[in-house]
Write a protein that holds these residues in place. Structure first.
Motif, short mmCIF file in Angstrom:
data_model
loop_
_atom_site.label_atom_id
_atom_site.label_comp_id
_atom_site.label_asym_id
_atom_site.label_seq_id
_atom_site.Cartn_x
_atom_site.Cartn_y
_atom_site.Cartn_z
N SER A 51 0.82 -1.20 0.00
CA SER A 51 0.00 0.00 0.00
C SER A 51 0.86 1.26 0.00
O SER A 51 2.08 1.20 0.21
CB SER A 51 -0.92 0.00 1.22
N LEU A 55 2.01 -0.05 5.11
CA LEU A 55 1.50 -0.78 6.27
C LEU A 55 0.79 -2.06 5.88
O LEU A 55 0.61 -2.96 6.72
CB LEU A 55 0.56 0.12 7.07
N SER A 56 0.35 -2.15 4.63
CA SER A 56 -0.35 -3.35 4.17
C SER A 56 0.42 -3.97 3.02
O SER A 56 0.80 -3.28 2.07
CB SER A 56 -1.75 -2.99 3.69
N THR A 57 0.64 -5.27 3.13
CA THR A 57 1.32 -6.01 2.08
C THR A 57 0.57 -7.30 1.80
O THR A 57 -0.07 -7.87 2.70
CB THR A 57 2.78 -6.34 2.46
N TYR A 58 0.66 -7.75 0.59
CA TYR A 58 -0.02 -8.96 0.15
C TYR A 58 0.93 -9.77 -0.72
O TYR A 58 1.77 -9.20 -1.41
CB TYR A 58 -1.27 -8.61 -0.66
N TYR A 102 -4.23 1.97 -2.08
CA TYR A 102 -4.29 0.74 -1.30
C TYR A 102 -4.27 -0.47 -2.24
O TYR A 102 -4.54 -0.36 -3.43
CB TYR A 102 -5.56 0.72 -0.44
N CYS A 103 -3.97 -1.62 -1.66
CA CYS A 103 -4.04 -2.88 -2.38
C CYS A 103 -5.42 -3.46 -2.13
O CYS A 103 -5.75 -3.78 -0.98
CB CYS A 103 -2.98 -3.85 -1.90
N TRP A 107 -5.96 -7.50 -5.62
CA TRP A 107 -4.77 -6.71 -6.01
C TRP A 107 -4.03 -7.32 -7.19
O TRP A 107 -3.26 -6.64 -7.86
CB TRP A 107 -3.81 -6.60 -4.82
#
Length: 126
Positions: A51, A55-58, A102-103, A107
């Protein structure tokens, strides 16, 4: 807008590489960024997304625990650290800039990304 990947190369199985992605012509920090890959004869697939804030990962299931996506605000760069590489990781790797910050839950959908780099080749020998 220009997106440029670097860091690909030839490694033996079990080795590591770190890919880098830089973008110009836009405020890179405003958008989520993803890595995709495409092997010969196969469709392009999502590898990882980060993101805007980091803070957000996928991750795709196939790379979880081996690959790490990150961002360096000072360097205005996104990275993909790839460890324990396997021959099945051989592909052209692409950096893609999202249309959003954002993702999303999907995504890995190519249409969510507005800008793409030319790719960097990763080849893993057995």
């Amino acid at each position: 807008v220009q997106v440029v990947e670097s860091g690909g190369g030839f490694v033996q199985a079990g080795g590591s590489l770190r890919l880098s992605c830089k973008a110009s012509g836009l405020t890179f920090d405003d958008y989520a960024v993803a890595w995709f890959r495409q092997a010969p004869g196969k469709e392009r697939e999502g590898v990882s997304c980060i993101s805007r804030t980091g803070l957000s990962t996928y991750y795709a299931d196939s790379v979880k625990g081996r690959f790490t996506i990150s961002r360096d605000h000072a360097e205005n760069t996104r990275y993909l650290q790839m460890n324990s590489l396997q021959p099945e990781d051989t592909a052209m790797y692409y950096c893609a800039v999202s249309r959003d910050s954002y993702c999303s839950g999907s995504w890995y959908t190519l249409q969510l990304y507005a800008y793409w780099g030319q790719g960097t080749q990763v080849t893993v020998s057995s």
